[in-house]
Design an enzyme around this catalytic site. Structure first.
Site, PDB file in Angstrom:
ATOM      1  N   ASP A 182       0.780  -1.270  -0.060  1.00 29.92           N
ATOM      2  CA  ASP A 182       0.033   0.118  -0.030  1.00 29.92           C
ATOM      3  C   ASP A 182       0.849   1.254  -0.092  1.00 29.92           C
ATOM      4  O   ASP A 182       0.541   2.072   0.948  1.00 29.92           O
ATOM      5  CB  ASP A 182      -0.832   0.126   1.090  1.00 29.92           C
ATOM      6  CG  ASP A 182      -1.664  -1.305   1.354  1.00 29.92           C
ATOM      7  OD1 ASP A 182      -2.150  -1.964   0.325  1.00 29.92           O
ATOM      8  OD2 ASP A 182      -2.052  -1.783   2.536  1.00 29.92           O
ATOM      9  N   GLU A 220     -11.415   1.223  -3.319  1.00 29.58           N
ATOM     10  CA  GLU A 220     -10.658   1.520  -2.083  1.00 29.58           C
ATOM     11  C   GLU A 220      -9.476   2.282  -2.452  1.00 29.58           C
ATOM     12  O   GLU A 220      -9.197   2.599  -3.452  1.00 29.58           O
ATOM     13  CB  GLU A 220     -10.205   0.425  -1.368  1.00 29.58           C
ATOM     14  CG  GLU A 220      -9.598  -0.620  -2.201  1.00 29.58           C
ATOM     15  CD  GLU A 220      -9.239  -1.905  -1.373  1.00 29.58           C
ATOM     16  OE1 GLU A 220      -9.458  -1.868  -0.160  1.00 29.58           O
ATOM     17  OE2 GLU A 220      -8.898  -2.874  -1.874  1.00 29.58           O
TER      18      GLU A 220
END
Length: 540
Positions: free
Chosen positions: A14, A187
């Protein structure tokens, strides 16, 4: 210079990439591992140096009781008003209808800290990021969670204005700006303003082999005004199964100091296959977890960003023309003599920092005080570091005097509380001090040696342990003198420490394999183990 992907090996998921002046920074998720948020810096996008983690105290981060793969999800690092802004999510539930979480904000004048005490901003959804508009206003952009079983749980991307006077959000300004495409699971949003457009980068498809990143844009920040990029997605490896990196998607955009070149940092995975498996189904096993790749980006005639080489990306990418050569370690090798009063930056602990309840340093030794089992989510005496290569050797030297089978100390390879293996010294009622190898596989515990546990000679003070990882499998060895090594006849499947294997049984599959040192005493008598050194050497 060439960027060789991945640029950050091992569990570095991420990525939030940022440039300040001539220096690039990447912040990565750490989930239940402490300290929270992993930071690297570079001036060339090729060579990266590890920085101190910003969330290094329980004041800044309290994860006691967090489930595996809970904790720090998708930190967002930005720079504005002369300081660094860090948004991070602490997730308390990973399974079931709810994702109880809190999003926090902390700031620092210097990337190395000190960081301010965290401010709780909301719990609407995870993957929150902070957008600094050019008119001075700020907004929190985030995935939005919906627990209702008759709705999709990923309920679009929400934008909420942030008041810098009160340092709190204005809840009534919240609006959904994007709901994604029919791929679903939107997301990981990051918002940018470029050439008069607001560009929203968001992940979709789940952080697996169907993962992708989409781009949408709008002239305003009004509700549902963002249109998706034509001929998308922006990046995905769903249709490029033979590329060496897979799962690319969730990430962040940055431009060079000249403003002429653009790059995108993405999570990725490097799968391998057993010899008897299809190359495409299963797609493979990512024992190193989700890593970080960097792709070059160009803009088409319509003002849409495109990955150079196609949406699958490339293994080798041209570095920026204005890159400044950065001196950084060539690999992840680590040798630790434990001669300083604190842990090397590569070490991690579970949920809480290393403290005197867990152990101590002294006389060039690390003492770990036996606590709960490796299957526990509380009070675990273990320090561990990421697997950063498919092939490596790691070894240690341990002194331990157990008097019950409930006491164990040695070398572990660990994914989460349900999936790990352990070579350790323990007590056997018939043989006294012995060496055993055990594995917890989806919470099914197996002792491999049992009655054939290796008896330790009575005059032996130290035992040396070694693990040899060789992509598809790994084995343990022991020595009583540090020179003559004996292989233990137990070959373990490395796939059991991969994201993809964990996913088959458990929704929290976001980290990667670790190797480390552990002491267990679930009898509660706190028997200590003394470790003389640790050595990790990559063979790739």
């Amino acid at each position: 210079m060439k960027i060789q992907n991945p640029v950050l090996h091992g569990f570095n998921a991420d990525p939030s990439m940022l440039r300040v002046g001539d220096t690039y920074y990447i912040a990565n998720s750490t989930f239940e591992w402490f300290p929270g948020v992993r930071l690297h810096e570079s001036k060339d996008l090729v060579h990266w140096n590890l920085l101190p983690s910003p969330l290094s105290t329980t004041t800044l981060l309290d994860m006691k009781g967090n489930p595996s793969s809970g904790g720090i999800w998708a930190p967002d690092l930005t720079y504005a008003d002369g300081k660094f802004w860090l948004i991070h999510t602490d997730v308390k539930i990973t399974e079931g209808a709810f994702k109880d979480m809190t999003n926090y904000l902390t700031t620092a004048d210097d990337i190395r800290g000190p960081w301010s005490d965290p401010i709780a901003v909301n719990g609407v959804g995870f993957d929150a990021s902070l957008f600094h508009d050019d008119d001075g206003r700020k907004y929190l952009v985030q995935q939005t969670w919906d627990h209702r079983e008759y709705h999709h749980p990923f309920d679009g991307i929400t934008l909420t204005e942030f008041d810098t006077t009160t340092m709190q959000l204005k809840p009534h300004t919240a609006r959904t700006i994007y709901t994604g495409t029919d791929v679903k699971l939107v997301e990981g949003p990051h918002l940018y303003k470029i050439n008069g457009f607001y560009y929203l980068f968001a992940a979709q498809g789940g952080t697996v082999y169907t993962h992708e990143e989409v781009v949408a844009r709008s002239k305003t920040l009004d509700a549902l005004t963002f249109e998706s990029e034509p001929d998308g997605p922006f990046i995905t490896n769903f249709d490029t199964p033979r590329l060496g990196i897979q799962k690319q998607g969730h990430g962040a955009l940055v431009n060079t100091p000249s403003g002429d070149e653009w790059y995108y940092a993405s999570l990725c995975g490097r799968p391998w296959h057993h010899e008897n498996e299809s190359f495409t189904d299963p797609r493979g096993w990512c024992t190193l977890g989700r890593e970080t790749s960097i792709q070059k980006v160009e803009w088409d005639d319509e003002g849409w960003p495109r990955v150079v080489g196609g949406h699958g990306g490339q293994m080798e990418v041209d570095a920026p023309k204005d890159a400044i050569l950065t001196d950084a370690p060539a690999n992840g090798d680590q040798h630790d003599e434990f001669d300083t009063p604190e842990l090397n930056g590569e070490w991690n602990t579970l949920r809480v920092p290393f403290d005197d309840k867990m152990g101590a340093f002294g006389d060039g030794k690390l003492t770990l005080i036996g606590q709960r089992s490796l299957a526990s989510e509380f009070d675990v005496s273990m320090i561990a570091r990421r697997w950063q290569a498919f092939n490596f050797d790691a070894e240690t030297k341990v002194k331990f005097d157990p008097y019950t089978y409930q006491q164990m100390a040695g070398l572990t390879n660990f994914y989460n509380d349900k999936n790990w293996s352990f070579v350790f010294i323990t007590w056997d009622e018939k043989k006294g001090h012995v060496i055993e190898v055990a594995e917890n596989d989806r919470n099914n515990y197996t002792s491999y040696l049992k009655d054939d546990a290796i008896q330790i000679p009575e005059d032996t003070e130290y035992v040396w342990f070694k693990v040899k990882a060789r992509t598809q499998s790994y084995t343990y060895e022991y020595s009583f003198d540090g020179e003559t090594w004996h292989e233990i006849p137990v070959e373990l499947d490395a796939a059991h420490l991969s994201d993809d294997y964990i996913l088959q049984e458990y929704g929290g599959f976001f980290t990667g394999a670790f190797v480390g040192l552990a002491a267990v005493d679930y009898s509660g008598y706190k028997q200590p183990a003394e470790f003389d050194y640790f050595d990790y050497k990559e063979l790739d």
